[in-house]
Write a protein that holds these residues in place. Structure first.
Motif, PDB file in Angstrom:
ATOM      1  N   VAL A 202      35.921 -44.348 -39.046  1.00  0.00           N
ATOM      2  CA  VAL A 202      34.984 -44.897 -37.799  1.00  0.00           C
ATOM      3  C   VAL A 202      35.566 -44.797 -36.384  1.00  0.00           C
ATOM      4  N   GLY A 203      36.730 -45.376 -36.642  1.00  0.00           N
ATOM      5  CA  GLY A 203      37.544 -45.396 -35.262  1.00  0.00           C
ATOM      6  C   GLY A 203      38.003 -44.043 -35.080  1.00  0.00           C
ATOM      7  N   ALA A 204      38.696 -43.261 -35.681  1.00  0.00           N
ATOM      8  CA  ALA A 204      38.956 -41.783 -35.426  1.00  0.00           C
ATOM      9  C   ALA A 204      37.839 -41.058 -34.862  1.00  0.00           C
ATOM     10  N   PRO A 205      36.844 -40.793 -35.616  1.00  0.00           N
ATOM     11  CA  PRO A 205      35.827 -39.915 -35.240  1.00  0.00           C
ATOM     12  C   PRO A 205      34.992 -40.439 -33.949  1.00  0.00           C
ATOM     13  N   LEU A 206      34.982 -41.752 -33.566  1.00  0.00           N
ATOM     14  CA  LEU A 206      34.510 -42.154 -32.372  1.00  0.00           C
ATOM     15  C   LEU A 206      35.101 -42.566 -31.314  1.00  0.00           C
ATOM     16  N   GLY A 207      36.546 -42.395 -31.742  1.00  0.00           N
ATOM     17  CA  GLY A 207      37.511 -42.667 -30.438  1.00  0.00           C
ATOM     18  C   GLY A 207      37.583 -44.311 -30.015  1.00  0.00           C
ATOM     19  N   LEU A 208      37.518 -44.913 -31.106  1.00  0.00           N
ATOM     20  CA  LEU A 208      37.551 -46.532 -30.971  1.00  0.00           C
ATOM     21  C   LEU A 208      38.875 -47.012 -31.622  1.00  0.00           C
ATOM     22  N   GLY A 209      39.291 -48.361 -31.124  1.00  0.00           N
ATOM     23  CA  GLY A 209      40.263 -49.054 -31.940  1.00  0.00           C
ATOM     24  C   GLY A 209      39.916 -49.681 -33.087  1.00  0.00           C
ATOM     25  N   VAL A 210      40.675 -50.324 -33.866  1.00  0.00           N
ATOM     26  CA  VAL A 210      39.857 -50.935 -35.160  1.00  0.00           C
ATOM     27  C   VAL A 210      39.083 -52.132 -34.787  1.00  0.00           C
ATOM     28  N   SER A 211      39.450 -52.933 -33.924  1.00  0.00           N
ATOM     29  CA  SER A 211      38.432 -54.099 -33.717  1.00  0.00           C
ATOM     30  C   SER A 211      37.138 -53.767 -33.102  1.00  0.00           C
ATOM     31  N   THR A 212      37.083 -52.777 -32.119  1.00  0.00           N
ATOM     32  CA  THR A 212      35.709 -52.122 -32.080  1.00  0.00           C
ATOM     33  C   THR A 212      35.161 -51.341 -32.721  1.00  0.00           C
ATOM     34  N   ALA A 213      35.586 -50.784 -33.813  1.00  0.00           N
ATOM     35  CA  ALA A 213      35.150 -49.990 -34.790  1.00  0.00           C
ATOM     36  C   ALA A 213      34.433 -50.868 -35.779  1.00  0.00           C
ATOM     37  N   ALA A 214      35.205 -52.051 -36.381  1.00  0.00           N
ATOM     38  CA  ALA A 214      34.760 -53.180 -37.064  1.00  0.00           C
ATOM     39  C   ALA A 214      33.507 -53.788 -36.321  1.00  0.00           C
ATOM     40  N   GLY A 215      33.537 -54.130 -35.033  1.00  0.00           N
ATOM     41  CA  GLY A 215      32.378 -54.711 -34.380  1.00  0.00           C
ATOM     42  C   GLY A 215      30.938 -53.747 -34.502  1.00  0.00           C
ATOM     43  N   ALA A 216      31.301 -52.413 -34.111  1.00  0.00           N
ATOM     44  CA  ALA A 216      30.204 -51.625 -34.364  1.00  0.00           C
ATOM     45  C   ALA A 216      29.620 -51.552 -35.795  1.00  0.00           C
ATOM     46  N   LEU A 217      30.375 -51.401 -36.530  1.00  0.00           N
ATOM     47  CA  LEU A 217      29.940 -51.481 -38.071  1.00  0.00           C
ATOM     48  C   LEU A 217      29.003 -52.678 -38.372  1.00  0.00           C
ATOM     49  N   SER A 218      29.673 -53.823 -37.800  1.00  0.00           N
ATOM     50  CA  SER A 218      28.992 -55.069 -38.113  1.00  0.00           C
ATOM     51  C   SER A 218      27.584 -55.100 -37.422  1.00  0.00           C
ATOM     52  N   GLU A 219      27.690 -54.539 -36.306  1.00  0.00           N
ATOM     53  CA  GLU A 219      26.485 -54.654 -35.418  1.00  0.00           C
ATOM     54  C   GLU A 219      25.155 -53.748 -36.099  1.00  0.00           C
ATOM     55  N   ILE A 220      25.703 -52.521 -36.461  1.00  0.00           N
ATOM     56  CA  ILE A 220      24.780 -51.870 -37.382  1.00  0.00           C
ATOM     57  C   ILE A 220      24.222 -52.360 -38.484  1.00  0.00           C
ATOM     58  N   VAL A 221      24.962 -53.043 -39.188  1.00  0.00           N
ATOM     59  CA  VAL A 221      24.418 -53.554 -40.496  1.00  0.00           C
ATOM     60  C   VAL A 221      23.622 -54.747 -40.449  1.00  0.00           C
ATOM     61  N   ASP A 222      24.038 -55.652 -39.445  1.00  0.00           N
ATOM     62  CA  ASP A 222      23.331 -56.879 -38.924  1.00  0.00           C
ATOM     63  C   ASP A 222      21.998 -56.421 -38.204  1.00  0.00           C
ATOM     64  N   GLU A 223      21.952 -55.421 -37.364  1.00  0.00           N
ATOM     65  CA  GLU A 223      20.509 -55.147 -36.882  1.00  0.00           C
ATOM     66  C   GLU A 223      19.673 -54.380 -37.916  1.00  0.00           C
ATOM     67  N   SER A 224      20.276 -53.876 -39.012  1.00  0.00           N
ATOM     68  CA  SER A 224      19.708 -53.196 -40.029  1.00  0.00           C
ATOM     69  C   SER A 224      18.786 -54.142 -41.004  1.00  0.00           C
ATOM     70  N   MET A 225      19.526 -55.342 -41.033  1.00  0.00           N
ATOM     71  CA  MET A 225      18.797 -56.646 -41.982  1.00  0.00           C
ATOM     72  C   MET A 225      17.990 -57.153 -41.188  1.00  0.00           C
ATOM     73  N   ALA A 226      18.277 -57.332 -39.714  1.00  0.00           N
ATOM     74  CA  ALA A 226      17.052 -58.128 -39.026  1.00  0.00           C
ATOM     75  C   ALA A 226      15.732 -57.180 -38.835  1.00  0.00           C
ATOM     76  N   SER A 227      16.073 -55.892 -38.519  1.00  0.00           N
ATOM     77  CA  SER A 227      14.908 -54.927 -38.469  1.00  0.00           C
ATOM     78  C   SER A 227      14.183 -55.063 -39.692  1.00  0.00           C
ATOM     79  N   ALA A 228      14.700 -55.092 -40.956  1.00  0.00           N
ATOM     80  CA  ALA A 228      13.869 -55.051 -42.239  1.00  0.00           C
ATOM     81  C   ALA A 228      13.042 -56.529 -42.357  1.00  0.00           C
ATOM     82  N   GLY A 229      13.621 -57.519 -41.761  1.00  0.00           N
ATOM     83  CA  GLY A 229      13.250 -58.854 -41.731  1.00  0.00           C
ATOM     84  C   GLY A 229      12.066 -58.846 -40.816  1.00  0.00           C
ATOM     85  N   ARG A 230      12.011 -58.189 -39.955  1.00  0.00           N
ATOM     86  CA  ARG A 230      10.994 -58.241 -38.799  1.00  0.00           C
ATOM     87  C   ARG A 230       9.707 -57.377 -39.269  1.00  0.00           C
ATOM     88  N   MET A 231      10.059 -56.274 -39.899  1.00  0.00           N
ATOM     89  CA  MET A 231       9.334 -55.362 -40.380  1.00  0.00           C
ATOM     90  C   MET A 231       8.277 -55.829 -41.436  1.00  0.00           C
TER      91      MET A 231
END
Length: 695
Positions: free
Chosen positions: A413-442
């Motif tokens: 994640v980090g190398a392809p997007l030019g992100l550090g480890v912590s930011t890459a981990a946060g981005a991954l977490s944001e994506i998966v959490d929003e996916s689950m919340a969107s599924a629940g709302r739908m």
């Protein structure tokens, strides 16, 4: 000492969860072990041995063994079933190709249809014909059998699904054809639509029968192997299987109708969530079960999970109805997405980050598990963000390699997007959490309901860890984390009733009901359901729920309406009309005056009774919980590094409260109390998280 212990085993895609309770339902011990895909029985057996050894007991002390598994679902999704053939009425070979005669996305030029379980080359027909009323229009031509057998031999068929036109109204031709095939080819696994799904709608009925036949040899072999292994270890009690409708059924029925086991594991979680809601007095809740491979969400109203008669598996397009294979079985209505701890992150050529549905599973697992995995997963992100204590993860039996987790995140994640480890981990977490919340709302919108008015009940190996993050996005303000949340579905199994539902299609206009015929049909259905329940429950008392599925004439879908327990009388017709209009109004705002009402299907569900649960008494004291350590974590709200208090859940007492950011650690999972949230411990040890007004 009598055999009084009850064992529950839930085999998931990543972990196998186990729980043992005594006769009054008190949980004595739980365990979580990695699933062994090459032989799922191995993890179940080793985990059971460990629990019994911890309790100083043996297999002979088990009085009941309840089992749920995702094997049936995974076999359908991954296409790991038997070599299959289908037999339909002459002239109806292309039912699968025709389907619903519509596109699930009419504007998609490159529309991908769900992959059929059987090709046209392996779809065969026989001369025969039944009417919709069950009258023989053309007798079964038994002279066609030799040619049919030759075709099946050439196709090297291991299993056959027989779905003849209108067999739900009269199964005689299907039954005769099965007898002829079984006599000539005794090793052939044969499924009849009149037994698997005796309902109108040829496409749905055929798909369900095909799915049952496809997984039957594999599931029969697995269940036989499981029974043999546990009996050899000293088990003397019966083994009951959890069904997709959140009930229990004997092995004999499970072998014959393995399609009823699809979603068996997640349905146990719905049982648990309904019980937690009842004890807390919460009429409307959202069940949130996040495991290692998937996340499951379920709406629960009045302490009963939402149920359905239709289900799709193997969707070609995520979240889009009609893009999967339809199954007509009783099922707890869940929305399930590929978002678990093992879900893999990837960056495409356009620099877009996505997570799942592919999973690292248990072998090799996330990179941080140190078992050879190299992909970056949700669990790797949680490790890098500081949410998982490496020393206490999975009861300390699985070493966490934080360096390997961070390396995978940086590489994938980090190398392809030019992100550090912590930011890459946060981005991954944001994506998966929003996916689950969107599924629940739908899911809530499709059901005409609002998530904001609901509490969330979080469990599963990763549910408590992601609950506040998902709740913030879904507008949920209260979260309940029950005791033993890491093995929540297994705990739910222990409270499941023995049950079986029978559905039959018999068309009639409501005002022209043949009451004598319908009463006889319902009596026959009840006798069939009771026979299955008695195989497991013996002479235990039973409850019966009878329903009819009504619609306005010309509509495509029905609305379920409860029937009285006594035989139908003429006076009940008007009551059914009123009940239908009330249910229709709840779904579509208002009924349609002057329209003729018709009935398509009838249902009888028999189960052992469920006792009402007492409300949890409020705590009389309130005191601040004791901090056992502090740890740096990445704040999920601000993204900044913050110091979080760490609490040992085993050391918390009723009335204890704590303020986020905090981590509540226990052997099989961790609860993240995000910044802006406060937690307290209820009298029954349930952890209640509440969002503060400013959050």
């Amino acid at each position: 000492m009598p055999a009084s212990l009850r064992l529950a085993v839930d085999i998931g895609g990543t972990f196998t969860d186990l729980a043992i309770a005594n006769a009054d339902g008190t949980i004595l011990a739980t365990a979580k072990t990695l699933t062994t895909p090459q032989d799922p029985t191995e993890a179940a057996l080793s985990g059971t041995r460990q629990l019994l050894a911890d309790l100083g007991r043996g297999f002979a002390d088990l009085g009941l063994f309840i089992h749920g598994t995702t094997l049936a679902t995974n076999a359908l999704i991954e296409r790991r079933g038997a070599r299959l053939a289908s037999i339909t009425t002459e002239g109806f070979r292309d039912i699968l190709e025709i389907g619903y005669e519509r596109r699930y996305n009419q504007y998609a030029i490159d529309l991908e249809k769900p992959e059929a379980l059987v090709s046209r080359a392996q779809s065969f027909t026989v001369p025969e014909r039944m009417s919709a009323e069950g009258q023989v229009l053309k007798a079964l031509d038994e002279a066609a059998l030799p040619a049919l057998l030759t075709a099946l031999d050439q196709a090297e068929a291991e299993a056959v699904a027989i779905c003849l036109l209108h067999a739900y109204a009269n199964p005689a031709h299907e039954q005769r054809l099965r007898d002829l095939l079984a006599a000539a080819r005794p090793d052939l696994a044969i499924s009849l639509s009149s037994e698997v799904s005796p309902e109108a709608r040829e496409y749905d009925r055929l798909c369900t029968t095909l799915a049952n036949s496809y997984i039957q040899p594999m599931m029969a072999g697995y269940l036989a192997q499981l029974e043999e292994a546990f009996v050899a270890a000293g088990l003397t009690c019966p083994i009951l299987m959890i069904t997709s409708a959140a009930g229990m059924t004997p092995l004999e029925t499970a072998r014959r109708l393995p399609i009823r086991l699809v979603e068996s594991g997640p349905s146990g979680g719905a049982i648990l969530a309904a019980q937690v809601a009842e004890r807390a007095g919460l009429e409307q809740v959202l069940s949130f079960d996040m495991g290692g491979t998937t996340a499951k969400l379920c709406l629960i109203d009045g302490y009963e999970p939402q149920r359905s008669r239709a289900f799709e598996v193997g969707r070609a397009a995520r979240f889009i109805k009609g893009s999967g294979l339809p199954l007509r079985i009783p099922v707890v209505e869940l929305i399930e997405i590929g978002a678990g701890g093992g879900s893999l992150a990837k960056v495409d050529q356009l620099g877009r980050l996505s997570v799942g549905p592919e999973s690292a599973g248990s072998e090799p697992g996330p990179a941080g598990f140190g078992r050879g995995g190299t992909g970056a997963t949700v669990s790797d992100a949680d490790v890098a963000l500081g949410y998982i204590d490496p020393e206490r993860f999975a009861e300390g039996r699985l070493a966490i390699d934080r360096a390997a987790a961070e390396s995978a995140l940086l590489r994938e994640v980090g190398a392809p997007l030019g992100l550090g480890v912590s930011t890459a981990a946060g981005a991954l977490s944001e994506i998966v959490d929003e996916s689950m919340a969107s599924a629940g709302r739908m899911h809530a919108v499709e059901s005409g309901k609002d998530l904001g008015a609901r509490a969330m009940i979080a469990f599963g190996g990763n549910g408590p860890l992601h609950a506040t993050r998902v709740a913030r996005r879904a507008g949920v303000k209260t979260i309940l984390v029950p005791p033993n949340p890491g093995v929540g579905s297994a705990v739910g199994f222990l409270s499941a009733p023995v049950s079986f539902e029978v559905v039959r299609s018999r068309y009639s206009l409501l005002q022209e009901l043949d009451l004598a015929a319908i009463n006889q049909l319902l009596a026959d259905m009840q006798a069939e359901a009771e026979a299955v329940v008695r195989l497991a429950a013996g002479d235990a008392s039973m409850e019966t729920k009878r329903s009819a599925f009504l619609r306005y004439r010309g509509q495509g879908h029905e609305v379920p309406v409860d029937l009285p327990q006594a035989a139908l009388q003429a006076a009940d017709v008007e009551a059914l009309q009123a009940a239908f209009e009330s249910a229709y109004r709840a779904l579509f705002t208002r009924p349609v005056p002057g329209m003729v009402v018709e009935i398509l299907n009838w249902s009888v569900a028999v189960s052992t009774p469920r006792e009402a649960l007492p409300r949890t008494a409020p705590c009389q004291t309130a005191q601040q919980a004791t901090v056992v350590q502090r740890r740096q974590i990445r704040c999920d709200a601000s993204g900044a590094l913050v110091e979080a208090a760490v609490y040992d859940r085993a050391g918390l007492s009723p009335g204890d409260w704590l303020q986020g950011p905090a981590l509540v650690v226990e052997p099989q999972t961790t609860t993240l109390v995000s910044q802006g949230w406060r937690a307290r411990v209820a009298a029954d040890q349930t952890l209640i998280l509440e969002a503060e007004e400013a959050a």
